[in-house]
Design a protein around this motif. Structure first.
Motif, PDB file in Angstrom:
ATOM      1  N   ARG A 257       9.606  33.991   5.495  1.00 32.54           N
ATOM      2  CA  ARG A 257       9.489  32.607   5.057  1.00 32.54           C
ATOM      3  C   ARG A 257      10.532  32.336   3.997  1.00 32.54           C
ATOM      4  N   PRO A 258      11.029  31.124   3.890  1.00 28.63           N
ATOM      5  CA  PRO A 258      12.011  30.821   2.841  1.00 28.63           C
ATOM      6  C   PRO A 258      11.363  30.874   1.469  1.00 28.63           C
ATOM      7  N   ASN A 259      12.117  31.359   0.494  1.00 27.37           N
ATOM      8  CA  ASN A 259      11.623  31.486  -0.874  1.00 27.37           C
ATOM      9  C   ASN A 259      11.940  30.194  -1.621  1.00 27.37           C
ATOM     10  N   ASP A 260      10.890  29.441  -1.935  1.00 26.30           N
ATOM     11  CA  ASP A 260      11.106  28.169  -2.624  1.00 26.30           C
ATOM     12  C   ASP A 260      11.559  28.374  -4.061  1.00 26.30           C
ATOM     13  N   ALA A 261      11.018  29.387  -4.730  1.00 32.33           N
ATOM     14  CA  ALA A 261      11.382  29.663  -6.115  1.00 32.33           C
ATOM     15  C   ALA A 261      12.395  30.803  -6.145  1.00 32.33           C
ATOM     16  N   ALA A 262      13.589  30.556  -5.656  1.00 29.88           N
ATOM     17  CA  ALA A 262      14.630  31.583  -5.596  1.00 29.88           C
ATOM     18  C   ALA A 262      15.260  31.731  -6.978  1.00 29.88           C
TER      19      ALA A 262
END
Length: 79
Positions: free
Chosen positions: A44-49
């Motif tokens: 899943r994409p990391n929103d808090a990168a």
């Protein structure tokens, strides 16, 4: 006394069957696993990168960890 006869239709030496990759007399069978499942879920994409930061405190904690571990395992290193 009757002798047993062993007939081979193709040469069964490993050198002659190197193209197929089988050993002499090996039977190839395709077996399906009983359970088909994925090992890992889809990423899943990391929103808090957030960026990973190596500050001075983390550097000294790392040095302390390496020094303590080298003292603990020095008997294995110099054995």
């Amino acid at each position: 006394v009757q002798e047993e006869v062993f007939l081979v239709t193709t040469p069964s030496l490993r050198a002659s069957s190197a193209a197929s990759g089988n050993f002499a007399g090996a039977q190839t069978a395709l077996e399906q696993p009983l359970v088909l499942m994925k090992a890992l879920p889809e990423p899943r994409p990391n929103d808090a990168a957030l960026p990973v930061e190596l500050n001075r405190t983390s550097f000294y904690w790392g040095l302390l960890t390496i020094c303590v571990l080298s003292i603990l395992f020095s008997s294995y290193f110099f054995n």
